[in-house]
Design an enzyme around this catalytic site. Structure first.
Site, short mmCIF file in Angstrom:
data_model
loop_
_atom_site.label_atom_id
_atom_site.label_comp_id
_atom_site.label_asym_id
_atom_site.label_seq_id
_atom_site.Cartn_x
_atom_site.Cartn_y
_atom_site.Cartn_z
N ASP A 30 0.84 -1.19 0.00
CA ASP A 30 0.00 0.00 0.00
C ASP A 30 0.88 1.25 0.00
OD1 ASP A 30 -3.22 0.51 0.94
OD2 ASP A 30 -1.84 2.20 1.08
N THR A 94 -12.04 3.54 -0.89
CA THR A 94 -11.66 4.68 -1.73
C THR A 94 -11.35 4.26 -3.16
OG1 THR A 94 -9.36 4.50 -1.02
CG2 THR A 94 -10.77 6.03 0.21
N HIS A 99 -10.41 -5.36 -3.18
CA HIS A 99 -9.05 -5.67 -2.73
C HIS A 99 -9.09 -6.03 -1.26
CE1 HIS A 99 -9.84 -1.36 -2.35
NE2 HIS A 99 -9.09 -1.38 -1.25
P1 5GP Z 1 -9.60 1.30 0.29
O1 5GP Z 1 -9.62 2.60 1.03
O2 5GP Z 1 -10.33 1.41 -1.03
O3 5GP Z 1 -10.02 0.12 1.08
O4 5GP Z 1 -8.08 1.02 -0.04
C1 5GP Z 1 -7.41 1.62 -1.09
C2 5GP Z 1 -5.95 1.62 -0.72
O5 5GP Z 1 -5.21 1.79 -1.90
C3 5GP Z 1 -5.56 2.74 0.25
O6 5GP Z 1 -5.03 2.17 1.44
C4 5GP Z 1 -4.53 3.53 -0.54
O7 5GP Z 1 -3.45 3.96 0.26
C5 5GP Z 1 -4.07 2.54 -1.60
N1 5GP Z 1 -3.65 3.13 -2.86
C6 5GP Z 1 -4.30 4.09 -3.57
N2 5GP Z 1 -3.64 4.36 -4.70
C7 5GP Z 1 -2.53 3.56 -4.71
C8 5GP Z 1 -1.46 3.39 -5.64
O8 5GP Z 1 -1.36 4.03 -6.68
N3 5GP Z 1 -0.52 2.46 -5.32
C9 5GP Z 1 -0.61 1.71 -4.18
N4 5GP Z 1 0.39 0.83 -3.97
N5 5GP Z 1 -1.60 1.85 -3.29
C10 5GP Z 1 -2.56 2.76 -3.54
#
Ligand code: 5GP
Ligand code: ZN
Length: 111
Positions: A30, A94, A99
């Site tokens: 992440d 987000t 995932h």
């Molecule tokens: P969510 O909030 O949708 O459960 O998790 C999305 C995650 O993706 C977040 O923890 C955020 O830091 C991570 N993330 C967003 N954009 C990128 C990216 O371009 N590369 C990586 N490695 N992680 C990302």
């Protein structure tokens, strides 16, 4: 899926080191880690929510959960880890591409 950041990572359009890859999934770190070790297990096929599950997607989710325990050593998560799937707005999702977060590498606080 156009404009999906995880589809772009899967396609290699956005470079991101892969800690694991097979025909159905990748594992990356992440970009904003919420623990000492924070991985994202991302299915190669785009869908956003568990509520969009059909038989084929259920097979993919099953594969993710079967594969994660085989990676514990490779990922440095032998001491244990937390598995999180955020769903929708209230769940704090987000990126609308399903995932699984793996958090570990340290003793995590209470959830
Ligand atoms: P969510 O909030 O949708 O459960 O998790 C999305 C995650 O993706 C977040 O923890 C955020 O830091 C991570 N993330 C967003 N954009 C990128 C990216 O371009 N590369 C990586 N490695 N992680 C990302
Ligand atoms: Zn996607």
């Amino acid at each position: 899926m156009e404009n999906c950041i995880f589809c772009k990572i899967v396609a290699g359009e956005i470079p991101s080191p892969r800690w694991y890859e097979d025909d159905k999934m990748i594992v990356i770190r992440d970009i904003e880690p919420k623990a000492k070790l924070h991985y994202l297990c991302i299915p190669k096929q785009h869908f956003a929510l568990l509520s969009e599950m059909d038989e084929a997607r259920a097979e993919i989710v099953k594969h993710l959960f079967q594969t994660i325990p085989t990676l514990e050593k490779t990922l440095g998560l032998e001491g244990g880890y937390r598995v999180i799937i955020n769903q929708g707005e209230d769940g704090g999702q987000t990126v609308p591409h399903l995932h699984i977060h793996l958090l570990g590498g340290e003793k995590l606080g209470e959830f």
